[in-house]
Enzyme design. Structure first.
Site, short mmCIF file in Angstrom:
data_model
loop_
_atom_site.label_atom_id
_atom_site.label_comp_id
_atom_site.label_asym_id
_atom_site.label_seq_id
_atom_site.Cartn_x
_atom_site.Cartn_y
_atom_site.Cartn_z
N CYS A 140 43.44 46.18 70.14
CA CYS A 140 42.36 47.10 69.77
C CYS A 140 42.73 48.05 68.77
O CYS A 140 42.00 48.72 68.09
CB CYS A 140 41.61 47.85 70.94
SG CYS A 140 42.67 48.41 72.08
N GLU A 160 35.40 50.49 76.81
CA GLU A 160 36.72 50.35 75.63
C GLU A 160 36.42 49.12 74.95
O GLU A 160 36.70 48.09 75.22
CB GLU A 160 37.92 50.27 76.74
CG GLU A 160 38.18 51.51 77.71
CD GLU A 160 38.80 52.48 77.05
OE1 GLU A 160 39.07 52.73 75.77
OE2 GLU A 160 39.04 53.39 77.67
P1 NAD Z 1 34.73 39.82 74.68
O1 NAD Z 1 33.76 40.95 74.54
O2 NAD Z 1 34.33 38.47 74.23
O3 NAD Z 1 35.34 39.56 76.40
C1 NAD Z 1 35.40 40.73 77.26
C2 NAD Z 1 35.10 40.54 78.79
O4 NAD Z 1 33.56 40.15 78.72
C3 NAD Z 1 35.46 38.90 79.16
O5 NAD Z 1 35.86 39.17 80.57
C4 NAD Z 1 33.95 38.25 79.05
O6 NAD Z 1 34.25 36.87 79.71
C5 NAD Z 1 33.39 39.12 79.41
N1 NAD Z 1 31.76 38.78 79.08
C6 NAD Z 1 31.34 38.14 78.14
N2 NAD Z 1 29.77 38.35 78.02
C7 NAD Z 1 29.71 38.91 79.00
C8 NAD Z 1 28.45 39.56 79.39
N3 NAD Z 1 27.38 39.11 78.81
N4 NAD Z 1 28.31 40.39 80.27
C9 NAD Z 1 29.44 40.76 81.05
N5 NAD Z 1 30.84 40.40 80.72
C10 NAD Z 1 30.85 39.43 79.49
O7 NAD Z 1 36.07 40.49 74.22
P2 NAD Z 1 37.51 39.60 73.84
O8 NAD Z 1 37.26 38.82 72.81
O9 NAD Z 1 38.07 39.11 75.27
O10 NAD Z 1 38.52 40.84 73.37
C11 NAD Z 1 38.62 41.30 72.35
C12 NAD Z 1 37.82 42.64 72.09
O11 NAD Z 1 38.38 43.55 72.97
C13 NAD Z 1 38.14 43.28 70.56
O12 NAD Z 1 36.98 43.81 70.01
C14 NAD Z 1 38.93 44.44 71.12
O13 NAD Z 1 38.99 45.61 70.21
C15 NAD Z 1 38.46 44.85 72.47
N6 NAD Z 1 39.45 45.46 73.19
C16 NAD Z 1 39.17 46.95 73.40
C17 NAD Z 1 40.25 47.68 73.95
C18 NAD Z 1 40.15 49.09 73.95
O14 NAD Z 1 40.61 49.79 74.95
N7 NAD Z 1 39.15 49.83 73.18
C19 NAD Z 1 41.43 47.20 74.60
C20 NAD Z 1 41.65 45.73 74.41
C21 NAD Z 1 40.51 44.91 73.74
#
Ligand code: NAD
Length: 534
Positions: free
Chosen positions: A318, A284
């Protein structure tokens, strides 16, 4: 706004004093979260944590709300092992009984709905009504999953062979890893936990490192219910941590399904990692959502809905509206009315009733915002409103920015300004002449999460939701891009990851399907009439 009180804070064996606002301490105390001790951020049946310390920082005031002891590599390893053990027991619990446990979780969440909602607001920065709404979403999906626990049915398939039957049987899948983003620190986990638990799995949650308190508060509520039912706590485990912890879960062959919510950048890596070991994913990822307004639209609902879509959650959903395509005939009036609404925004503490604009979640997001504004200026975009940080006290202590409307000169959807998700309240607008052009712009970006058309003309609706229409996962009509309900499957297409969570058929991903052909006869014919007789 903030009355500070001194608190003794223990870090290791050292005691420090710090100030914690009564605003924060009241919310934390209502959820029994210590305001003086470092918190354990790992739960696998026991609470522990001896890894790196993460600070939870309030985006409104900049104060440190708590320090959380994350999982060490060994603790993460052990927590995964306990999740697997828990799964091997839990998969034998009958599904309706699992539903009854979910019903109790629903009740326990409901009893703390307002307190948890306030914590979401405090720690993430969204306004209180949205924080409470997020907890309500968790409650709603529990209701849904309680029903589902009696309806996760397989199929009986007509066999072409006499005396044979084919069953398609759903069984529990295994361990589900949930890696979640900061902006929905409760609901995204709820969507996953409810379906995963109903399906008979163990779930291990790695939340965003910047929202550990929400995850601890939720896990405590869920854990109490599991324990009171004699179910191992590791059925709903928690490992707080950063990138390394997330990567370790993605790599672990002990995790059958990784449900990842976050940015496209990280999601791409997680997807590749899980795929390289042939695990399952639900991705997502980011959205870059457009609203298209036709000349026959009812502006009295379209304007406020676009306002909420672009400014709600300070543009950090998002599904936030980031692109606004206006038909030439109504563009000036629409922008005029929208600007008037923007002029009414009063940024303030998101916990205070009536506030519509809270802060960005982190100070790093301030840079994302100002870089995007600099880029808009560098391409000579017309900035109709916004474009700056709020720098007067008390807002200067938090991450407050002005919601912005810009009209870039280029309407080329491939241009960076149109094709990238900037996670901040910046709305780019462009004018179109016919619906085909607007749909083409809507579809021309890499992302495909949410989209909305404003029109009363049924011919436009047909074009919008049909084969040549919006290619997003969410295709709304006279409804804004954000604010989905749990009943329909939620998710996006293309670089948003094709994931589906919550309602619809999403539950089918949380089970392992078996096709079972059963022979009730005295002969063993082969399918397709193949003859292998001697
Ligand atoms: P992010 O990608 O920075 O982090 C998301 C998660 O991934 C966190 O728990 C983080 O610690 C973890 N993470 C970071 N690096 C990783 C790696 N190498 N391997 C595994 N896990 C890792 O996202 P964010 O800044 O927390 O959230 C914002 C983003 O999320 C935006 O792009 C938003 O659109 C998206 N989002 C999408 C949805 C959806 O349903 N499509 C819903 C909410 C947020």
């Amino acid at each position: 706004m903030i009355v500070a009180k001194r608190a003794i804070y223990t870090i290791g064996r050292v005691q420090l004093t710090r100030t914690l606002s009564t605003r924060a301490s009241t919310i934390l105390s209502a959820l029994d979260i210590s305001t003086t001790e470092e918190l354990s951020g790992v739960y696998d049946g026991q609470w522990r944590g001896s890894g790196d310390i993460f600070s939870s920082v309030c985006p409104t005031t900049g104060e440190i709300l708590a320090r959380v002891k994350s999982a060490s590599p060994q603790e993460l390893h052990d927590a995964l092992a306990r999740s697997r053990e828990a799964y091997t027991l839990f998969r034998h619990v009958p599904a309706p009984r699992r539903g009854e446990i979910l019903r109790q979780i629903r009740e326990a969440l409901s009893a703390k709905r307002d307190e948890l909602g306030a914590l979401v607001s405090l720690e993430m920065g969204k306004i209180r009504t949205e924080g409470v709404g997020e907890v309500q979403e968790f409650i709603d999906i529990c209701d849904y999953a309680v029903g589902l626990s009696r309806m996760m049915n397989g199929n009986v398939v007509a066999s072409e062979r006499p005396g044979h039957s084919i069953l398609e049987v759903p069984n529990p899948l295994g361990v589900v890893g949930v890696l979640s983003a900061f902006n929905f620190p409760v609901a995204v986990y709820g969507w996953n936990l409810a379906l995963s638990l109903a399906a008979g799995n163990a779930t291990i949650w790695k939340p965003s490192p910047s929202t550990p308190l929400c995850s601890i508060a939720v896990t405590r509520i869920v854990a109490r219910v599991l324990e009171s039912n004699g179910i191992p706590g590791a059925v709903a485990g928690l490992v707080t941590g950063g990138r390394e912890a997330g990567a370790a879960i993605a790599e672990s062959r002990d995790v059958e399904l990784v449900s990842f919510t976050g940015s496209e950048l990280v999601g791409r890596n997680v997807g590749k990692t899980v795929m390289s070991r042939f695990g399952k994913t639900i991705l997502e990822l980011g959205g870059n959502n457009a609203s298209i307004v036709m000349p026959d639209a009812d502006l009295s609902i379209a304007v406020p809905s676009v306002f909420f879509g672009a400014v709600g959650t300070a543009g950090q959903r998002c599904t936030s509206t980031r692109r606004l395509y206006l038909h030439r005939d109504i563009a000036p009036e629409f922008l005029d009315r929208l600007k008037k609404l923007y002029a009414t925004i009063k940024p303030a503490d998101p916990l205070v009733d009536g506030t519509l604009l809270g802060p960005l979640h982190t100070s790093a997001a301030l840079k994302t915002y100002s870089d995007a504004i600099d880029h808009l200026r560098s391409i000579d975009a017309d900035i109709l409103t916004g474009g700056n940080r709020y720098t007067d006290a008390p807002l200067d202590a938090g991450n407050f920015v002005q919601p912005t409307i810009a009209i870039p000169k280029s309407v080329d959807p491939k241009a960076k300004i149109w094709s990238t998700e900037t996670f901040a309240p910046i709305l780019n607008a462009a004018v179109f002449d016919n619906i085909e052009e607007a749909i083409a712009w809507n579809n021309a970006v890499p992302q495909g999460l949410s989209s909305s058309l404003w029109s009363r003309d049924i011919r436009n609706l047909g074009k919008w939701i049909g084969p040549g229409g919006s290619d997003a996962g969410i295709v709304n009509v006279n409804v804004g891009t954000s604010g989905a309900e749990i009943g329909a499957a939620f998710g996006g297409n293309k670089s948003t990851g094709w994931g589906r969570e919550s309602g619809g058929d999403a539950w089918k991903q949380y089970v392992r399907w078996s096709a079972c052909t059963i022979n009730f006869s005295d002969s063993a014919p082969l399918a397709q009439g193949v003859n292998f007789s001697i």
